[in-house]
Design an enzyme around this catalytic site. Sequence first.
Site, mmCIF file in Angstrom:
data_model
loop_
_atom_site.group_PDB
_atom_site.id
_atom_site.type_symbol
_atom_site.label_atom_id
_atom_site.label_comp_id
_atom_site.label_asym_id
_atom_site.label_seq_id
_atom_site.Cartn_x
_atom_site.Cartn_y
_atom_site.Cartn_z
ATOM 1 N N SER A 278 63.208 -55.973 72.863
ATOM 2 C CA SER A 278 64.372 -55.083 72.415
ATOM 3 C C SER A 278 63.876 -53.612 71.764
ATOM 4 O O SER A 278 63.963 -52.589 72.390
ATOM 5 C CB SER A 278 65.490 -55.370 71.686
ATOM 6 O OG SER A 278 64.839 -55.983 70.287
ATOM 7 N N HIS A 308 64.638 -63.945 74.008
ATOM 8 C CA HIS A 308 64.605 -62.969 72.981
ATOM 9 C C HIS A 308 66.134 -63.337 72.065
ATOM 10 O O HIS A 308 66.073 -64.533 71.555
ATOM 11 C CB HIS A 308 64.503 -61.516 73.441
ATOM 12 C CG HIS A 308 64.489 -60.593 72.395
ATOM 13 N ND1 HIS A 308 64.025 -60.920 70.967
ATOM 14 C CD2 HIS A 308 64.513 -59.102 72.322
ATOM 15 C CE1 HIS A 308 63.835 -59.770 70.438
ATOM 16 N NE2 HIS A 308 64.176 -58.731 71.358
ATOM 17 N N HIS A 354 57.154 -68.882 67.472
ATOM 18 C CA HIS A 354 57.386 -67.066 67.587
ATOM 19 C C HIS A 354 56.200 -66.671 67.979
ATOM 20 O O HIS A 354 55.047 -67.243 68.105
ATOM 21 C CB HIS A 354 57.558 -66.663 66.041
ATOM 22 C CG HIS A 354 57.953 -65.224 66.046
ATOM 23 N ND1 HIS A 354 57.119 -64.422 65.867
ATOM 24 C CD2 HIS A 354 59.216 -64.645 66.137
ATOM 25 C CE1 HIS A 354 57.757 -63.176 65.913
ATOM 26 N NE2 HIS A 354 58.914 -63.149 65.906
ATOM 27 N N ARG A 363 62.766 -64.795 57.576
ATOM 28 C CA ARG A 363 64.200 -64.840 57.787
ATOM 29 C C ARG A 363 64.865 -66.066 57.833
ATOM 30 O O ARG A 363 66.209 -66.025 57.810
ATOM 31 C CB ARG A 363 64.599 -63.950 59.066
ATOM 32 C CG ARG A 363 63.956 -62.554 59.145
ATOM 33 C CD ARG A 363 63.882 -61.735 60.465
ATOM 34 N NE ARG A 363 63.085 -62.811 61.471
ATOM 35 C CZ ARG A 363 62.902 -62.319 62.785
ATOM 36 N NH1 ARG A 363 63.725 -61.396 63.145
ATOM 37 N NH2 ARG A 363 62.331 -63.053 63.374
ATOM 38 N N ASP A 409 66.240 -67.652 64.414
ATOM 39 C CA ASP A 409 67.310 -68.179 65.290
ATOM 40 C C ASP A 409 67.808 -69.779 64.886
ATOM 41 O O ASP A 409 68.784 -70.141 65.239
ATOM 42 C CB ASP A 409 67.187 -68.242 66.664
ATOM 43 C CG ASP A 409 66.839 -66.704 67.161
ATOM 44 O OD1 ASP A 409 67.659 -66.033 66.916
ATOM 45 O OD2 ASP A 409 65.946 -66.681 68.013
#
Length: 472
Positions: A278, A308, A354, A363, A409
């Site tokens: 993105s 993504h 990742h 995160r 995620d």
Amino acid sequence: MVFFKCGVSLISKLRSRAVQQPSLRDSVRWLQVQTSSDLDLHSQLKELIPEQQERLKKLKSEHGKVQLGNITVDMVIGGMRGMTGLLWETSLLDPEEGIRFRGLSIPECQKVLPAAKPGGEPMPEGLLWLLLTGKVPTKEQVDSLSKELRSRSTIPDHVYKTINALPVNAHPMTQFATGVMALQVQSEFQKAYEKGIHKSKYWEPTYEDSLNLIAQVPVVAAYVYRRMYKNEQVIPMDDSLDYGGNFAHMLGFDSPDMLELMRLYLTIHSDHEGGNVSAHTGHLVASALSDPYLSFAAALNGLAGPLHGLANQEVLLWIKSVVEECGENVTKENLKDYVWKTLNSGKVVPGFGHGVLRKTDPRYTCQREFALKHLPDDPLFKLVSNLYEVVPPILLELGKVKNPWPNVDAHSGVLLNHYGLTEARYYTVLFGVSRAIGICSQLIWDRALGLPLERPKSVTMEWLENYCKKAA
């Protein structure tokens, strides 16, 4: 300039560490905490830009021919992984320690960025200020920016009509990206370019578009959610709330903990350097002098891919499939069997691995800490915790992954589900709202620094074969 009393020791440590780590030194060289005397973000940027323009000019003139590494055939056919090829000022991703926003790690941002309440999560507006200026804002500056964003958030009627032209069951990202494209007709950059504007001024209408876009995307995103899942019962903005709190409110969630979660979510998902799909797409499209609306809409279409941003949707659906087959109180042994079943069917375990990171995503870690604080007994959180113990050893045993650890995620869906946002198909839209902050911040600097059209060289397999024969 003065420091927050609570942040002096932290920033002193940052500067000390920067002296020892050259890669960090430049990213924090102008880090400082401001007084509240200047609340105008535009004027702050206007002061900073000439210095950074000269810095880039010097870098190019003195070191333009310095090689940054070798390009291998693996890099060319492997998605350009490991290839250094982009300038991205707002954040830097380290494979071992994760993301840093202008030199600050996520825990450091949680300590020094202003919060909506004492001891709370950082406000996304504060991160926006940090990404754009490299300076930690005061609470007064963040509150002023919140007010400004609210004043920019009005959505023209034609945007709603455009979204309504789509089937109500169209994917949320399709509706969201369509809404962003419909906003493009108000682009200040396009108007200025058509009238004629010197390239040294490109950043100013880009700034206007970017702040308008950042202000408007939560409203558009909330409209999509209410249209799809709540019988089109739209909730207006609350002028007493900040950016993250207002987004949660417009979605229909007003519990204090959910407002805090949304602030954290929008902050940590905002930027992840420039190489991800993105961010790179936004930068690439913008390099053709496409305005921020066109560039961000393109970025959203990249974000919508399963490899993504759509992954956060896939994680919760997979976790719920575990519960359906094994129950909420699944044992670790049964969990191992289900993981192997997933892998042996030719699928991946979503939320693990990742493209750059080689350790647990920070995160993920900060979301886990949020869960331990606010929902330690949630059954799905306990399942995610067990997956953290079960999945990495299996992936290592499989021997086909460089990073077996959970990414961002792996956790976000469980937190959202706990507070009632259970529609997994919508989750990538939340990611998109957040990513506007990072992509638009860098886009402003792209224009301010006069970065050129992106045009890498491509080759064919025949060219590679012939080159390798000659090199042998």
